[in-house]
Design a protein around this motif. Structure first.
Motif, PDB file in Angstrom:
ATOM      1  N   THR A  82      11.127 -41.853   3.361  1.00 24.67           N
ATOM      2  CA  THR A  82      10.392 -40.628   3.048  1.00 24.67           C
ATOM      3  C   THR A  82      11.287 -39.408   2.915  1.00 24.67           C
ATOM      4  O   THR A  82      10.978 -38.481   2.187  1.00 24.67           O
ATOM      5  CB  THR A  82       9.319 -40.347   4.112  1.00 24.67           C
ATOM      6  OG1 THR A  82       9.923 -40.404   5.401  1.00 24.67           O
ATOM      7  CG2 THR A  82       8.213 -41.368   4.040  1.00 24.67           C
ATOM      8  N   GLU A  83      12.382 -39.384   3.664  1.00 28.23           N
ATOM      9  CA  GLU A  83      13.314 -38.262   3.561  1.00 28.23           C
ATOM     10  C   GLU A  83      14.533 -38.593   4.406  1.00 28.23           C
ATOM     11  O   GLU A  83      14.532 -39.579   5.142  1.00 28.23           O
ATOM     12  CB  GLU A  83      12.662 -36.974   4.081  1.00 28.23           C
ATOM     13  CG  GLU A  83      12.316 -37.056   5.563  1.00 28.23           C
ATOM     14  CD  GLU A  83      11.656 -35.788   6.095  1.00 28.23           C
ATOM     15  OE1 GLU A  83      12.111 -34.703   5.736  1.00 28.23           O
ATOM     16  OE2 GLU A  83      10.695 -35.908   6.876  1.00 28.23           O
ATOM     17  N   THR A  85      16.687 -37.458   7.595  1.00 26.06           N
ATOM     18  CA  THR A  85      16.488 -36.593   8.758  1.00 26.06           C
ATOM     19  C   THR A  85      17.692 -35.678   8.935  1.00 26.06           C
ATOM     20  O   THR A  85      18.709 -35.834   8.263  1.00 26.06           O
ATOM     21  CB  THR A  85      16.323 -37.424  10.044  1.00 26.06           C
ATOM     22  OG1 THR A  85      17.604 -37.985  10.371  1.00 26.06           O
ATOM     23  CG2 THR A  85      15.313 -38.531   9.860  1.00 26.06           C
ATOM     24  N   ARG A  91      14.438 -41.603   7.007  1.00 23.40           N
ATOM     25  CA  ARG A  91      13.209 -41.561   7.797  1.00 23.40           C
ATOM     26  C   ARG A  91      12.252 -42.607   7.236  1.00 23.40           C
ATOM     27  O   ARG A  91      12.057 -42.696   6.030  1.00 23.40           O
ATOM     28  CB  ARG A  91      12.624 -40.161   7.668  1.00 23.40           C
ATOM     29  CG  ARG A  91      11.426 -39.867   8.532  1.00 23.40           C
ATOM     30  CD  ARG A  91      11.036 -38.409   8.300  1.00 23.40           C
ATOM     31  NE  ARG A  91      10.006 -37.983   9.202  1.00 23.40           N
ATOM     32  CZ  ARG A  91      10.227 -37.633  10.471  1.00 23.40           C
ATOM     33  NH1 ARG A  91      11.458 -37.675  10.964  1.00 23.40           N
ATOM     34  NH2 ARG A  91       9.235 -37.253  11.228  1.00 23.40           N
ATOM     35  N   ALA A 112      18.409 -35.871  -4.445  1.00 23.59           N
ATOM     36  CA  ALA A 112      16.963 -35.679  -4.468  1.00 23.59           C
ATOM     37  C   ALA A 112      16.512 -35.640  -5.908  1.00 23.59           C
ATOM     38  O   ALA A 112      17.123 -34.988  -6.741  1.00 23.59           O
ATOM     39  CB  ALA A 112      16.588 -34.375  -3.782  1.00 23.59           C
ATOM     40  N   ALA A 119      12.271 -43.326  -4.847  1.00 25.94           N
ATOM     41  CA  ALA A 119      12.287 -43.068  -3.415  1.00 25.94           C
ATOM     42  C   ALA A 119      13.220 -44.109  -2.876  1.00 25.94           C
ATOM     43  O   ALA A 119      13.117 -44.589  -1.765  1.00 25.94           O
ATOM     44  CB  ALA A 119      10.921 -43.294  -2.834  1.00 25.94           C
ATOM     45  N   SER A 145      10.699 -30.977   3.763  1.00 23.80           N
ATOM     46  CA  SER A 145      10.430 -32.332   3.327  1.00 23.80           C
ATOM     47  C   SER A 145      11.046 -32.538   1.941  1.00 23.80           C
ATOM     48  O   SER A 145      10.599 -31.996   0.959  1.00 23.80           O
ATOM     49  CB  SER A 145       8.935 -32.609   3.329  1.00 23.80           C
ATOM     50  OG  SER A 145       8.362 -32.180   2.148  1.00 23.80           O
ATOM     51  N   THR A 146      12.124 -33.256   1.913  1.00 23.29           N
ATOM     52  CA  THR A 146      12.748 -33.622   0.660  1.00 23.29           C
ATOM     53  C   THR A 146      11.813 -34.565  -0.051  1.00 23.29           C
ATOM     54  O   THR A 146      11.557 -35.653   0.430  1.00 23.29           O
ATOM     55  CB  THR A 146      14.073 -34.356   0.922  1.00 23.29           C
ATOM     56  OG1 THR A 146      14.838 -33.560   1.795  1.00 23.29           O
ATOM     57  CG2 THR A 146      14.813 -34.608  -0.362  1.00 23.29           C
ATOM     58  N   LYS A 147      11.296 -34.131  -1.133  1.00 25.09           N
ATOM     59  CA  LYS A 147      10.277 -34.945  -1.779  1.00 25.09           C
ATOM     60  C   LYS A 147      10.933 -36.113  -2.498  1.00 25.09           C
ATOM     61  O   LYS A 147      11.718 -35.938  -3.424  1.00 25.09           O
ATOM     62  CB  LYS A 147       9.497 -34.078  -2.767  1.00 25.09           C
ATOM     63  CG  LYS A 147       8.178 -34.685  -3.177  1.00 25.09           C
ATOM     64  CD  LYS A 147       7.239 -34.779  -1.982  1.00 25.09           C
ATOM     65  CE  LYS A 147       5.913 -35.367  -2.414  1.00 25.09           C
ATOM     66  NZ  LYS A 147       4.997 -35.387  -1.291  1.00 25.09           N
ATOM     67  N   THR A 148      10.612 -37.306  -2.046  1.00 23.03           N
ATOM     68  CA  THR A 148      11.085 -38.471  -2.760  1.00 23.03           C
ATOM     69  C   THR A 148       9.883 -39.277  -3.188  1.00 23.03           C
ATOM     70  O   THR A 148       9.136 -39.755  -2.372  1.00 23.03           O
ATOM     71  CB  THR A 148      11.984 -39.344  -1.873  1.00 23.03           C
ATOM     72  OG1 THR A 148      11.330 -39.511  -0.639  1.00 23.03           O
ATOM     73  CG2 THR A 148      13.330 -38.698  -1.677  1.00 23.03           C
ATOM     74  N   ALA A 161       4.493 -41.421   4.296  1.00 21.99           N
ATOM     75  CA  ALA A 161       4.755 -40.154   4.970  1.00 21.99           C
ATOM     76  C   ALA A 161       3.520 -39.795   5.782  1.00 21.99           C
ATOM     77  O   ALA A 161       2.426 -40.276   5.502  1.00 21.99           O
ATOM     78  CB  ALA A 161       5.033 -39.071   3.948  1.00 21.99           C
TER      79      ALA A 161
END
Ligand SMILES: [Mn+2]
Ligand SMILES: [Mn+2]
Length: 475
Positions: A82-83, A85, A91, A112, A119, A145-148, A161
């Motif tokens: 999801t990102e 950390t 994560r 990113a 993702a 929140s790094t959007k993946t 997420a």
DNA sequence: ACATAGC
DNA sequence: GCTATGTCAGGTGCT
DNA sequence: AGCACC
């Protein structure tokens, strides 16, 4: 088999650790991968810095001890997460498959990307084999929140997420539409946990986040409300009959109590809206029947409830382990959770195939054996006076209308603890009830999912189980 | 949250 | 009319 | 019948 894969990416010539993957591979796939790994074993750590594989994480506070087998960094796999950390690891990583089309040396950190792509991350790796555990540590939340996004159908089961928050932190009164019903939430600034200053809003936001995981254990089940309208230190009361007191969209189940000649109605949970409605009434705890209204006398699970009385939690853990050994010996599946208060709950799936009476007698047979193996500090006496402070192996909750705090239920206890489903490998010295709260359970769920799910599966064959009791324990 | 008793 | 107070469980194992 | 217990 292995419990997790340690993976990394190249930064220049150095292999940099990016996390531990504990989910996403089938048993079959694991077996094939182990064959591949055999030729790649090496004695030394290939990373620039050696990762600590036994470091506790927020959702595995007391992980099983893992041993590492280092591999040459020759293989590449794809991982969804999801990102990153703040600690620089992924994560909620989930294994997506091996990539035979990529060379290990080409694996670099991905940038990113826009929400449409990747993702996904490719990594070289080595692995820490261990028995059968599923460990997946990682640490602390990232600040942003790094959007993946998800790379389409490529990712079958990417880690989810956390759900977003239901209520804003500002307004004391808010309305939301859930399942098409307009719900009014009031007194949101009311302090429910005075020591920690947690509010009713905090609790409602928790229930919203875990609702999709929790609902299967509540849906179509009559509820016993235990309401704390002024928080955990205020007065509380039970409410079973809600006839004429709930909105028309709330489902109910008619009943008559023994003495009173009056028609009454239990509240029945049916969706997220009904869960949130109960919580909005100050029902900090959620207490469902073990059966649904479809088969009111046939529970979906059998409960063994370990009540410590004056004993230490260590002793409860030991009792749970012995119970697990007894059930293993007769080949009966069982699942475990903290009560969130002081004890431990063990659930045996029944698949609504047996009556409460049968469930109770089965539980009695089990706890009788456990008590005989731990006579020093356990008891099956119902009268507290006869228990002499020993752990009560409570099998009597397997009866109609009896309830226990549901999986993921909040408890009206300091710290805002929740009933936490556990892997059996977490049930050992060091396990702490207080490690699981309304603030870390959503993260744990996003990371490892609902590990209690098999409780709602097909259910055991009780006849075979009883035969096994007779042959194994000679009773 | 709501009904009823009491002032 | 206003405020204070009460109510919101219940089956079962056991004596 | 009444009580203790969850
Ligand atoms: Mn208990
Ligand atoms: Mn109990």
């Amino acid at each position: 088999a292995f419990s997790a894969l340690l993976v990394g990416v190249y930064r220049g010539k150095k292999l940099h650790y990016t996390g531990k993957i504990g989910t996403g591979f089938s048993d079959k796939l694991q077996k094939e991968m182990m064959k591949q790994f055999a030729a790649l074993v090496r004695s030394t750590n290939p990373f620039d810095e050696e990762p600590d594989v036994n470091k506790p994480s927020r959702f595995r506070p007391n992980p099983p001890h893992a041993e590492v087998t280092w591999l040459k960094p020759a293989l590449v796999c794809e991982v969804s997460y999801t990102e990153m950390t703040t600690d620089g690891v992924m994560r909620h990583p989930s294994f997506e498959g091996m990539r035979i089309d990529k060379k290990a040396s080409q694996v670099k950190e991905e940038k990113a990307m826009a929400v449409t792509k990747a993702a996904v991350k490719k990594t070289a790796k080595k692995s820490p084999p261990k028995k059968k555990a599923k460990g997946t540590p990682r640490k602390a939340a990232g600040p942003t929140s790094t959007k993946t996004g998800r790379a389409g159908s490529l990712l079958k089961k990417a880690a989810k997420a956390e759900r977003k928050t239901l209520l804003n932190p500002a307004d004391a009164s808010q309305e939301r539409t859930v399942n098409g019903e307009k719900l009014k939430f009031s007194n949101l600034d009311k302090i429910y946990w005075p020591k920690e200053k947690y509010t009713k809003r905090d609790m409602l936001n928790y229930y919203y986040k875990v609702a999709p995981y929790m609902l299967p254990y509540l849906k179509d089940r009559p509820q016993s409300l235990n309401r704390y309208p002024n928080g955990i230190n205020g007065p509380s009361f039970y409410q079973k009959d809600v006839k004429g007191k709930v909105p028309e969209w709330i489902r109910t189940f008619p009943y008559r109590s023994e003495d009173e000649a009056r028609d009454k109605e239990f509240l029945v949970a049916s969706n997220e809206a009904s869960l949130l409605y109960m919580a909005s009434l100050g029902a900090i705890e959620i207490n469902p029947w073990s059966s649904t209204i479809r088969k009111p006398d046939q529970p979906d699970w059998c409960i063994i409830d370990l009540d410590p009385d004056t004993n230490t939690f260590e002793k409860v853990i030991e009792t749970a382990r012995v119970t697990k050994e007894v059930l293993d010996a007769i080949k009966v599946d069982c699942y475990v959770k903290t009560s969130g208060s002081t004890g431990i709950h063990i659930y045996i799936p029944l698949g609504a195939k047996y009556t409460y009476e049968q469930s109770k007698e089965f539980a009695r047979a089990i706890v009788t054996i456990v008590q005989s193996q731990l006579p020093g500090f356990t008891s099956i006496e119902r009268a507290t006076k006869l228990r002499k402070g020993k752990i009560y192996l409570d099998f009597l909750q397997n009866r109609p209308q009896a309830t226990l705090a549901a999986p993921y239920s909040v408890r009206p206890k300091p710290g805002a603890t929740v009933s936490a489903p556990l892997d059996w490998d977490e049930v050992k010295k060091g396990l702490k009830l207080k490690d699981f709260t309304i603030f870390n359970m959503p993260d744990r769920l996003a990371g490892i999912g609902d590990i209690f799910k098999p409780v709602l599966g097909k259910g055991i064959n009780m006849k075979t189980a009883i035969k096994n009791i007779e042959s194994v324990f000679e009773v």
